[in-house]
Motif scaffolding. Sequence first.
Motif, PDB file in Angstrom:
ATOM      1  N   CYS A  41      -7.140   0.960   4.828  1.00 29.92           N
ATOM      2  CA  CYS A  41      -6.453   2.823   5.023  1.00 29.92           C
ATOM      3  C   CYS A  41      -7.219   3.406   3.886  1.00 29.92           C
ATOM      4  N   CYS A  96      -0.040   3.418   4.351  1.00 32.13           N
ATOM      5  CA  CYS A  96       0.156   2.340   5.246  1.00 32.13           C
ATOM      6  C   CYS A  96       1.478   1.899   5.103  1.00 32.13           C
ATOM      7  N   CYS A 144      -6.751  -0.349  -0.834  1.00 27.60           N
ATOM      8  CA  CYS A 144      -6.334  -0.466   1.112  1.00 27.60           C
ATOM      9  C   CYS A 144      -7.349  -0.716   1.647  1.00 27.60           C
ATOM     10  N   CYS A 150       0.721  -0.745  -0.399  1.00 27.59           N
ATOM     11  CA  CYS A 150      -0.125   0.335   0.276  1.00 27.59           C
ATOM     12  C   CYS A 150       0.978   0.779  -0.052  1.00 27.59           C
TER      13      CYS A 150
HETATM   14 ZN   LIG Z   1      -2.656   1.159   3.343  1.00 30.41          ZN
END
Ligand SMILES: [Zn+2]
Length: 254
Positions: free
Chosen positions: A165, A144, A163, A141
């Motif tokens: 996130c 993150c 992702c 990712c």
């Molecule tokens: Zn991520």
Amino acid sequence: MNKKDNSDFSSKMKALNDLIQNSRNIVFFWGAWVSTESWVPDFRSKDWLYNQHDIQFDHYQPEYLLSHSCLYNEPQVFFEYYRQKLDCRGIKPNITHYKLAELEKAGKVSAVITQNIDGLHQSAWSEKVIELHGTTQKVYCDTCNKNYNSDFLFTDKRAIPFCTCGGIVRPDVTLYEESLPSDAWNNAMQAIAKADLFIIGWTSLTVYPANTLVQFFRWKHLVIINKDPTPQDQFAELVFHENLGKVFEKVEIR
Ligand SMILES: [Zn+2]
């Protein structure tokens, strides 16, 4: 092949096998083509990309489709292209990959520097691999840094693999407009500087980074294997204008 070429090839192979026999720190450097013999296409090879355009990619430059701009400005185009063209799953190493791994096991090899991104050297159990352009086998990712299985980019059904996130999940390959990983670059320079035998395969040696890296090798034995002549041929002890597989099937592990 006529008789003379055949005996030339045999005598050059004998010379190469003697060089390998007498060396302890062999460094290999492969351009983007070692795996074409395993059917991974070279990105810029006109036999492949330019002649097999999918219609929706027609108005893009091949370099753009593998660029940082494409990934971030038109991610759906990037991933469609990546999924269609760079799916290396199921592709097997060839004779060259296996011979290099055997030479490494025999204690001969200090580095295999490659511009290939398919991970096939590792599939053949080479360990001293320096991937100058990263690898499709690592996926992460961009926000993150979480790692994903390399299959994720192909099994995720969304146009853009996100992702949890919210970041974009991307392959750990060096795209156009991105700089080469500095660790890989430094390790490559150091390995080349210390090599007692430097074998370069399938690169024209005219474009970065190959043309720059070769300058770090200043002494001892240089071997070039390329389908066409290169500007460095005059400095090489041995030059083969052959496929890698043809040369490596005759390499002896003593
Ligand atoms: Zn991520």
